[in-house]
Design an enzyme around this catalytic site. Structure first.
Site, PDB file in Angstrom:
ATOM      1  N   ASP A 228       4.648 -65.002  24.337  1.00 40.06           N
ATOM      2  CA  ASP A 228       3.360 -65.693  24.403  1.00 40.06           C
ATOM      3  C   ASP A 228       2.827 -65.752  22.964  1.00 40.06           C
ATOM      4  OD1 ASP A 228       1.003 -66.777  25.282  1.00 40.06           O
ATOM      5  OD2 ASP A 228       0.242 -64.983  26.231  1.00 40.06           O
TER       6      ASP A 228
ATOM      7  N   VAL B 196       2.764 -68.296  34.492  1.00 38.93           N
ATOM      8  CA  VAL B 196       3.906 -68.381  35.405  1.00 38.93           C
ATOM      9  C   VAL B 196       4.249 -67.024  36.008  1.00 38.93           C
ATOM     10  CG1 VAL B 196       4.916 -70.396  34.260  1.00 38.93           C
ATOM     11  CG2 VAL B 196       5.559 -68.092  33.497  1.00 38.93           C
TER      12      VAL B 196
ATOM     13  N   LYS C 140       6.513 -69.591  25.439  1.00 39.05           N
ATOM     14  CA  LYS C 140       5.352 -70.493  25.338  1.00 39.05           C
ATOM     15  C   LYS C 140       5.167 -70.825  23.860  1.00 39.05           C
ATOM     16  CE  LYS C 140       2.826 -68.725  29.342  1.00 39.05           C
ATOM     17  NZ  LYS C 140       1.628 -67.981  29.800  1.00 39.05           N
TER      18      LYS C 140
ATOM     19  N   GLU D  79      13.882 -60.171  26.768  1.00 35.23           N
ATOM     20  CA  GLU D  79      12.451 -60.327  27.072  1.00 35.23           C
ATOM     21  C   GLU D  79      12.248 -61.374  28.166  1.00 35.23           C
ATOM     22  OE1 GLU D  79       9.842 -59.109  27.512  1.00 35.23           O
ATOM     23  OE2 GLU D  79       8.658 -58.968  25.675  1.00 35.23           O
ATOM     24  N   ASP D  80      11.191 -61.216  28.917  1.00 33.34           N
ATOM     25  CA  ASP D  80      10.864 -62.196  29.958  1.00 33.34           C
ATOM     26  C   ASP D  80      10.222 -63.435  29.349  1.00 33.34           C
ATOM     27  OD1 ASP D  80       8.618 -60.714  29.260  1.00 33.34           O
ATOM     28  OD2 ASP D  80       7.931 -60.401  31.316  1.00 33.34           O
TER      29      ASP D  80
ATOM     30  N   ASP E 227       4.950 -61.091  36.697  1.00 35.59           N
ATOM     31  CA  ASP E 227       3.991 -60.838  37.769  1.00 35.59           C
ATOM     32  C   ASP E 227       2.659 -61.526  37.560  1.00 35.59           C
ATOM     33  OD1 ASP E 227       3.122 -59.114  35.565  1.00 35.59           O
ATOM     34  OD2 ASP E 227       1.752 -58.233  37.033  1.00 35.59           O
TER      35      ASP E 227
ATOM     36  N   LYS F  45       7.343 -54.175  32.630  1.00 36.77           N
ATOM     37  CA  LYS F  45       8.290 -54.308  33.726  1.00 36.77           C
ATOM     38  C   LYS F  45       8.921 -55.694  33.761  1.00 36.77           C
ATOM     39  CE  LYS F  45       5.271 -51.555  36.737  1.00 36.77           C
ATOM     40  NZ  LYS F  45       4.370 -51.660  37.930  1.00 36.77           N
ATOM     41  N   GLY F  46       8.287 -56.668  33.095  1.00 41.42           N
ATOM     42  CA  GLY F  46       8.629 -58.074  33.298  1.00 41.42           C
ATOM     43  C   GLY F  46      10.084 -58.451  33.038  1.00 41.42           C
TER      44      GLY F  46
HETATM   45  P1  IMP Z   1       2.902 -61.489  23.694  1.00 43.47           P
HETATM   46  O1  IMP Z   1       2.825 -60.209  22.918  1.00 43.47           O
HETATM   47  O2  IMP Z   1       1.581 -62.230  23.671  1.00 43.47           O
HETATM   48  O3  IMP Z   1       4.050 -62.369  23.281  1.00 43.47           O
HETATM   49  O4  IMP Z   1       3.013 -61.009  25.191  1.00 43.47           O
HETATM   50  C1  IMP Z   1       4.060 -61.298  26.018  1.00 43.47           C
HETATM   51  C2  IMP Z   1       3.840 -60.559  27.325  1.00 43.47           C
HETATM   52  O5  IMP Z   1       2.673 -61.082  27.993  1.00 43.47           O
HETATM   53  C3  IMP Z   1       4.990 -60.806  28.267  1.00 43.47           C
HETATM   54  O6  IMP Z   1       6.032 -59.873  28.092  1.00 43.47           O
HETATM   55  C4  IMP Z   1       4.314 -60.724  29.629  1.00 43.47           C
HETATM   56  O7  IMP Z   1       4.246 -59.371  30.035  1.00 43.47           O
HETATM   57  C5  IMP Z   1       2.909 -61.221  29.381  1.00 43.47           C
HETATM   58  N1  IMP Z   1       2.781 -62.671  29.746  1.00 43.47           N
HETATM   59  C6  IMP Z   1       2.555 -63.694  28.907  1.00 43.47           C
HETATM   60  N2  IMP Z   1       2.493 -64.878  29.552  1.00 43.47           N
HETATM   61  C7  IMP Z   1       2.699 -64.592  30.856  1.00 43.47           C
HETATM   62  C8  IMP Z   1       2.770 -65.431  32.053  1.00 43.47           C
HETATM   63  O8  IMP Z   1       2.639 -66.672  32.046  1.00 43.47           O
HETATM   64  N3  IMP Z   1       3.005 -64.768  33.230  1.00 43.47           N
HETATM   65  C9  IMP Z   1       3.169 -63.412  33.282  1.00 43.47           C
HETATM   66  N4  IMP Z   1       3.110 -62.601  32.202  1.00 43.47           N
HETATM   67  C10 IMP Z   1       2.881 -63.176  30.995  1.00 43.47           C
HETATM   68 MG    MG Z   2       7.379 -58.460  28.744  1.00 45.26          MG
END
Ligand code: IMP
Ligand code: MG
Length: 200
Positions: free
Chosen positions: A109, A159, A137, A105-106, A165, A47-48
């Site tokens: 990470d 965050v 990040k 994308e929001d 969320d 949802k982000g």
């Molecule tokens: P990745 O696959 O590790 O890059 O995951 C990214 C997803 O993790 C994002 O789309 C968010 O849904 C969640 N996420 C990562 N960091 C945060 C944060 O600081 N706050 C909220 N959601 C996060």
């Molecule tokens: Mg996301």
């Protein structure tokens, strides 16, 4: 139940709504130029990214198709959610063969979600797949992700806001912020929460 005004839960603001607006407008100009005549698909993972998709899609001056996907991860035996196998819970509504896709994308990470999604969409025959992310990040990346439209690089802090969320709250905050430490659940509950394996 959290009932106080949303601002009282915040420790400090990381990115103001004015800076977000400025980034979105600047990105929208580039996207409008790059995708003119291509009828691109703007795709958000729920949802982000819903808020960033809404803002960017309204700021561009070209026609776009809006699509959403929902992705689940299964972290059993893995050290983080992102290392789990990813699975589509809700697919987008159209055939992507020959289509130009801009993933909105929001936050990035580890990068696992986007790394997987880009490959997946290319395998399904998309003509091109590019990424805009509001936040990144950068110190946390574990896999390489090629971001054509980068947003704000942020430190390794959790965050919320502008779609992001914590425990399904704070998505409606209009800036990016770090919560006061009292707002976080105790570690045992946090574990239960993560075990649900939802992408958000
Ligand atoms: P990745 O696959 O590790 O890059 O995951 C990214 C997803 O993790 C994002 O789309 C968010 O849904 C969640 N996420 C990562 N960091 C945060 C944060 O600081 N706050 C909220 N959601 C996060
Ligand atoms: Mg996301």
């Amino acid at each position: 139940m959290r009932i106080a005004d949303i601002q009282s839960h915040i420790d400090h603001e990381l990115v103001s709504k004015e800076r977000i607006e400025e980034l979105i407008n600047r990105t929208a100009e580039q996207v409008s130029r790059d995708y003119r005549g291509k009828n691109p698909i703007m795709l958000a993972v729920l949802k982000g990214a819903f808020n960033t998709l809404a803002a960017l899609s309204q700021a561009v001056t070209i026609p776009v198709q809006i699509e959403f996907m929902s992705i689940s991860s299964y972290p059993a035996g893995k050290t983080s959610v992102s290392e789990g196998d990813l699975d589509i819970r809700m697919d987008l509504d159209c055939d992507v063969r020959g289509r130009h896709i801009l993933i909105v994308e929001d936050i990035i990470d580890s990068g696992y979600t986007l790394h997987w999604l880009v490959e997946h969409l290319k395998e399904r025959g998309a003509a091109s797949v590019e990424i805009f992310t509001l936040l990144d990040k950068t110190s946390r990346h574990e896999v390489e992700v090629d971001v054509k439209y980068p947003g704000f690089a942020i430190p390794d802090e959790f965050v919320v806001g502008f779609g992001l969320d914590y425990d399904e709250q704070y998505r409606n905050l209009d800036s990016i912020a770090v919560l006061r430490s009292e707002e976080y659940m105790d570690p045992t509950q946090e574990q239960d929460h993560q075990d649900q394996g939802e992408q958000s």
